[in-house]
Design an enzyme around this catalytic site. Sequence first.
Site, short mmCIF file in Angstrom:
data_model
loop_
_atom_site.label_atom_id
_atom_site.label_comp_id
_atom_site.label_asym_id
_atom_site.label_seq_id
_atom_site.Cartn_x
_atom_site.Cartn_y
_atom_site.Cartn_z
N LYS A 115 0.82 -1.22 0.00
CA LYS A 115 0.00 0.00 0.00
C LYS A 115 0.85 1.27 0.00
CE LYS A 115 -4.51 -1.32 1.81
NZ LYS A 115 -4.61 -2.75 1.85
N LYS A 203 -3.74 -10.71 -6.85
CA LYS A 203 -5.06 -10.97 -6.27
C LYS A 203 -6.10 -10.01 -6.86
CE LYS A 203 -5.42 -7.92 -2.32
NZ LYS A 203 -5.82 -7.62 -0.99
N LYS A 206 -10.11 -4.32 -5.31
CA LYS A 206 -11.00 -3.22 -5.70
C LYS A 206 -10.21 -2.07 -6.31
CE LYS A 206 -11.84 -3.25 -0.72
NZ LYS A 206 -12.80 -3.57 0.28
#
Length: 336
Positions: A115, A203, A206
């Site tokens: 992130k 993966k 969103k």
Amino acid sequence: MKTILTGIRANSELTLGNYLGALLPMVRLANKHSKEMNVNIFVPDLHSIIADIDGNLQQNIVRTIKYYLAAGLEVNDNVHIYRQSYVPAHSELCWILNCVATMGETSRMTQYKEKSEGRESCNVGIFDYPVLMAADILLYSAEYVPIGEDQFQHIELTRNLATRFNNKYGEIFVVPVKTDEQVKFMGIDDGIRIRDLLNPEKKMSKSTLAENSKIMLDDAPEKAAKKIMSATTDSLGKVKFDMFNQPGISNLLTIEALVTDTPLQDVISTWAGETRYGELKKKVASSVSTMLADFQAHLETIDDKMVFELFESGEKYANDIATKKLFEVQKAVGLR
Ligand code: TYM
């Protein structure tokens, strides 16, 4: 009574990955065990604000709980539904655990690395969010935490923090079970990781921009079917479950097993050796679109009022349990 606990952030619409990796397993476990175990389902709204919010956070929070109900969650007196920020003990325990966690171990968290990668600056919440997650779990002495594979490292961190705290201050926390036992409790062989449909090495997430790489829970069933039909496969020409060499095909087999609630091994043997990938895709597309159509129809029948009633009783329960545990911790540390 033992406790099963999980949460899903309310940043945006959820993906099929959230649904199959966390929401549906939780609903199945809850319906199986809620006569003899506590089932805590909460919305980590404080975790949600570490990243941008798509739409309106308040509406997303309510929608997240509606999703559990639309997926078939049966509510009884042992099922507790609450919002994290309505239980202040979460933030307070997080601070105390911050003083137990080390910079080294939190910096090693893959989610934090991913992130923060490529960003000029990264908020402290992103760095600290696994410690808040540990507080979410430890306050309720939850042994079972159904989550997708990407969150396993955070369970291990929670176990380490609880053990370190107990060694220093006495047996205050129940340590959640190891991730391999979590997986067994969920009735599967391995952690669940639904892959990006176009880049199956990654993966499904969103935050990926390409529309066809992910299925969202509000996608029209026909649109979702088309996305499955255009999923990346490989040129080996034979269906085999092999995440390394055939991640796209393996992802489709995994989706089929989870959506139809069939053991993965059975799905694998049904399709093993099939040379027409289109046939497998058609079957998975049909299973996913049927699942979405049912889910979306059920969703229509659930109103906001039902969710707010659940919050009211769930938050009373959660505050009661969490405040007592926090007090034990404060006493052990010397703050009380
Ligand atoms: P979050 O909101 O990022 O994801 C929610 C759940 O969805 C699972 N998931 C997936 N599973 C399989 N395949 C995928 N592609 C996929 N994408 C997402 C995640 O593993 C997760 O279970 N920190 C947590 C929320 C949280 C929490 C907790 C969970 C906060 N406190 C305490 C359990 C217990 C998070 O950010 O999940």
